[in-house]
Structure formats: structure tokens, C-alpha cells
Design a protein around this motif. Structure first.
Motif, PDB file in Angstrom:
ATOM      1  N   ARG A 191       0.838  -1.212   0.000  1.00 51.67           N
ATOM      2  CA  ARG A 191       0.000   0.000   0.000  1.00 51.67           C
ATOM      3  C   ARG A 191       0.867   1.254   0.000  1.00 51.67           C
ATOM      4  N   ARG A 235       1.870   2.476  -3.374  1.00 49.54           N
ATOM      5  CA  ARG A 235       0.816   2.850  -4.322  1.00 49.54           C
ATOM      6  C   ARG A 235       1.181   4.077  -5.166  1.00 49.54           C
ATOM      7  N   PRO A 236       1.708   5.156  -4.586  1.00 49.73           N
ATOM      8  CA  PRO A 236       2.085   6.305  -5.428  1.00 49.73           C
ATOM      9  C   PRO A 236       3.132   5.928  -6.481  1.00 49.73           C
ATOM     10  N   ARG A 295       1.377   4.141  -9.273  1.00 52.34           N
ATOM     11  CA  ARG A 295       0.650   5.088 -10.110  1.00 52.34           C
ATOM     12  C   ARG A 295       1.602   5.866 -11.015  1.00 52.34           C
ATOM     13  N   ASP A 322       1.196   6.029 -14.964  1.00 45.41           N
ATOM     14  CA  ASP A 322       1.030   7.312 -15.666  1.00 45.41           C
ATOM     15  C   ASP A 322       2.074   7.478 -16.765  1.00 45.41           C
ATOM     16  N   GLN A 378     -14.289   6.789 -10.466  1.00 46.22           N
ATOM     17  CA  GLN A 378     -13.139   5.910 -10.235  1.00 46.22           C
ATOM     18  C   GLN A 378     -13.289   5.033  -8.986  1.00 46.22           C
ATOM     19  N   LEU A 421      -3.427  -3.655  -6.907  1.00 46.28           N
ATOM     20  CA  LEU A 421      -3.093  -2.237  -7.026  1.00 46.28           C
ATOM     21  C   LEU A 421      -2.535  -1.900  -8.408  1.00 46.28           C
ATOM     22  N   GLU A 422      -1.779  -2.801  -8.985  1.00 40.91           N
ATOM     23  CA  GLU A 422      -1.279  -2.556 -10.342  1.00 40.91           C
ATOM     24  C   GLU A 422      -2.432  -2.426 -11.327  1.00 40.91           C
ATOM     25  N   GLN A 466      -5.623  -1.693 -10.550  1.00 43.57           N
ATOM     26  CA  GLN A 466      -6.435  -0.523 -10.200  1.00 43.57           C
ATOM     27  C   GLN A 466      -5.771   0.761 -10.672  1.00 43.57           C
ATOM     28  N   GLU A 467      -4.509   0.939 -10.365  1.00 43.81           N
ATOM     29  CA  GLU A 467      -3.826   2.177 -10.734  1.00 43.81           C
ATOM     30  C   GLU A 467      -3.591   2.247 -12.242  1.00 43.81           C
ATOM     31  N   ASP A 470      -6.978   3.272 -13.635  1.00 44.75           N
ATOM     32  CA  ASP A 470      -7.250   4.665 -13.280  1.00 44.75           C
ATOM     33  C   ASP A 470      -6.440   5.608 -14.165  1.00 44.75           C
ATOM     34  N   ALA A 471      -5.153   5.297 -14.359  1.00 49.91           N
ATOM     35  CA  ALA A 471      -4.308   6.135 -15.223  1.00 49.91           C
ATOM     36  C   ALA A 471      -4.856   6.163 -16.644  1.00 49.91           C
TER      37      ALA A 471
END
Length: 405
Positions: free
Chosen positions: A114, A117-118, A121, A125, A274, A364-365, A367-368, A371-372
Motif C-alpha cells: 500500500r 501505491r504512489p 501510479r 502514468d 473511479q 493495485l497494479e 487498479q492504478e 485509473d491512469a
């Protein structure tokens, strides 16, 4: 004998899994109506119904298939692939499994992931920004493969410039983990395994000479102070992490995007909100999973769907079939990102001591990454729709060509 047991293994239909590979969902649906369990090989069986699948994932009378048994059952020739499969913690139990898996426990703990996470992302991106606009390209190669591979490289401390190299070989070696070993491609798989193991070993030996601030250096340092496994085994475990952290998420993410584009209303829902992304990821993993089954080994007689299996046989637990079982999911053939009937523990990641160590990272991969994508892309046109083939183990995905605007 238990009064609920109504049949023995001799009464089961014998099904060639390779014959189900092209249209597995329809085949499983038809089989599931009549049979809770089928025979798929000599002393090999497959559980199909959700009730039995969920029970067997954690039943103490079954254990993960040991590497040597897996190699023998599949007739895999001696060599790099066989040695790797005999040794990785995926195919281990008890103290040996705990010792090998424990090397990575803190790295892949939910809290640690967690916190990353940034970073995940930022990787997503950058990849999305690099995608070509208004021209045809392979989505799997340009994005779906890159997000998990670049993250596993960043976590371990491997150079980003080398991601295409190890990703290519990891995708080839992953074919060794299908229910029916592809013997006709053995030389290709063996060569890829040799390249990948040599690559990992060279990086780890380099960390012995010149440690860095990365996971590989920490693994090597911990190993030198407490050599709980031989060095070649340590190389195998890292190789297994690379394999698990790149190929399965690659296919799962590509299929997630393809399913959303194929259901335009749900694509628009995700773009507008999202907060629906975690549900979309969970539903794609259910609807078209990149891993279709878990191989277990019976250590005692066990009843599955009214059939008594003896000790010492392989039981392939079909999470893929279970996740389309109407006994577990309402209208299971409907793709619905707002679905509220997912079990608390998603079946695709397994259960018990062998539940996927990279579950949080994979979630998370995806999800992010999604989202990107939805934040930067107005529209995706799929020119070549991908297909997930196979019905167990690590499934294969076909190419996916797209245009984005």
C-alpha cells in the motif's frame, strides 16, 4: 462408508482438458450440471462446483502438489525447467514452503505494498503517457505487460531497461504451469528458463560484491547470514517471484480493459466514477481469470461432490469453473462491475498458506493502471480482441491491438 458418498472414481467421465481449452466456460457449465468432479488424467481429477472448490482450497486432507510430483505427473524432462519447478515455493509444503516464502513476506506484506501505491501510479502514468495516439498498437506489449513487469523490477531492484528481456522469457516459462504441459514447446521453454535463471543469478552475484539499496541486495545479505536454503534455490525463488509478478497480471490487466471496452456502459461508469475501479478489477478477475485452477494432492481419502477420492491423487481445483457457478454468483455469465456477491476472499488468489503472495500488488497494479488509463484516454477502439485460452493453471492470452484517442 459415509452415507453421502454415491459414486467411486470409476464412474467419473474422463475429459481431455486440451479439448476444453478453446471454449472452457461453456464446457464447464455443461459438465458442472451433471458432475461435481471429472477425471482428467491417470490419478488426476478436477473439482468443478463452487461449494467443493472453496472447501478443497483449504481442506487439510489436501496439500499443494509437490514440485517433484508435478514434474513426474507431467513427464517434464530433466533440465532447467524441471529443477526450477521441483524447487519453487509454489510447489512446496510445510517447513520448506514457509522458509522459502518467508524470504519475501515483508516485501509483499499488504502494508508495504500500500505504501508503494504512489510509485505504482507513477509507473502507470508514465506508461500511459508513452502510448501512441490515433494509431494501431499492441496493448499487451505497450501497457499490460509493462505495468507489472516494471513494478516487479522496481521492487527487486532490476534495471528498467532490462524489463523487455526478462518479460519475454517469463511469458515463455509460464507455459510450463499449464495443466497439460506443452511438450512440443519444451525446447523453447527450457531455453527461456536457462536465460532467465542465468539473468537472475548474475544480478544476485553482483549484489554480493556490490550491495545496493534494493530487495535483491537484502535477500542476498539475509541469505549469507542464515543460509536456510542453497544459493541455487534462492535463485529459483526470485525467478518464481518474477514469473508470478509479471505474466499473470499482464494477461489479467489486458482482459480487464478489453471487457470494459466490450461493455461500453460499464466503461463509462468507470470513467465517471473511479470508486468503481476496485469492483471492476474484482469482476474481471472472476469473469475471465488468468489463472484457472489450483493443483492439490490428497493425503487422505476425501469426499468431493459425492465421490470418494483415495489418498495420493492429484485434485485440480477449478476456481475458473467455480467463479461461473450460479450457486456462488447470481447470473454468473453477466459481466457486472457493480456486483456485490464476491466472496470476502476472492477465489482467484487461492486460499490458506498458498494464497497468492502478490495479491495486493496485483490488485493495485490493475487498479492504478486502469485509473491512469481512464483519466488520460477518451476512447479505446479494439481492433483485435484478445482471447484467454486454456482451462487451468496459467492461461494464455492472444494479442490485443487497439487505437486510443
Amino acid at each position: 462408508m459415509n452415507r453421502h458418498i454415491t459414486a467411486d472414481t470409476a464412474a467419473l467421465p474422463f475429459i481431455d482438458l486440451s479439448a476444453l481449452a478453446e471454449e472452457p466456460h461453456a464446457a464447464f457449465a455443461a459438465l458442472r450440471k451433471e458432475h461435481a468432479i471429472i477425471q482428467v488424467g491417470e490419478r488426476q481429477y478436477m473439482a468443478l462446483r463452487a461449494h467443493d472448490v472453496l472447501a478443497m482450497l483449504g481442506d487439510p486432507r489436501t496439500i499443494q502438489v509437490e514440485g517433484p510430483d508435478y514434474v513426474e505427473l507431467n513427464g517434464i524432462p530433466d533440465g532447467v525447467v524441471a529443477r526450477f519447478l521441483k524447487d519453487i515455493f509454489l510447489f512446496g509444503n510445510g517447513d520448506a514452503h514457509r522458509a522459502k516464502r518467508g524470504l519475501f513476506a515483508r516485501t509483499f506484506a499488504h502494508g508495504a505494498i500500500r505504501e508503494a501505491r504512489p510509485r505504482i501510479r507513477a509507473v502507470a502514468d508514465a506508461i500511459v503517457a508513452d502510448l501512441p495516439r490515433s494509431e494501431s498498437f499492441d496493448f499487451i506489449e505497450r501497457m499490460a505487460a509493462r505495468v507489472p513487469a516494471e513494478m516487479i523490477a522496481a521492487i527487486l531492484g532490476l534495471p528498467g531497461s532490462e524489463v523487455p528481456y526478462f518479460t519475454r522469457h517469463a511469458c515463455t516459462v509460464a507455459r510450463a504451469l499449464t495443466p497439460v504441459y506443452p511438450h512440443r514447446h519444451h525446447r523453447e521453454i527450457e531455453d527461456a528458463a536457462l536465460h532467465l535463471s542465468t539473468y537472475v543469478e548474475e544480478h544476485m552475484l553482483a549484489r554480493m560484491v556490490e550491495p545496493r539499496d534494493d530487495v535483491l541486495s537484502k535477500l542476498v545479505a539475509d541469505w549469507r547470514s542464515n543460509q536456510v536454503i542453497p544459493f541455487p534455490s534462492l535463485v529459483h525463488q526470485v525467478l518464481g517471484i518474477i514469473l508470478g509478478g509479471s505474466d499473470t497480471t499482464r494477461a489479467a490487466f489486458a482482459m480487464l480493459v478489453a471487457l470494459l471496452v466490450q461493455h461500453p456502459r460499464q466503461w463509462r461508469l468507470v470513467k465517471d466514477d473511479q470508486a468503481l475501479i476496485p469492483g471492476a478489477v474484482a469482476e474481471a478477475l472472476r469473469y475471465e481469470p488468468s489463472v484457472g485452477s489450483v493443483a492439490r494432492f490428497t493425503t487422505a481419502p476425501v469426499e468431493v461432490g459425492g465421490v470418494l477420492l483415495p489418498a495420493g491423487v492429484m485434485l485440480r481445483v477449478s476456481t475458473m469453473s467455480a467463479m461461473r457457478d450460479p450457486a456462488l454468483y447470481a447470473d454468473p455469465d453477466r459481466f457486472d462491475i457493480r456486483r456485490c456477491d464476491h466472496p470476502r476472499m476472492h477465489p482467484v488468489f487461492g486460499a490458506g498458506p498458498h494464497r497468492c503472495i502478490g495479491e495486493m500488488l496485483a490488485r493495485l497494479e490493475m487498479q492504478e493502471g486502469l485509473d491512469a488509463l481512464v483519466c488520460a484516454v477518451r476512447e479505446i477502439e479494439i481492433e483485435t480482441h484478445p482471447r484467454m485460452t486454456g482451462c487451468g493453471g496459467i492461461r494464455q492470452i492472444s494479442p490485443m491491438r487497439v487505437r486510443i484517442r
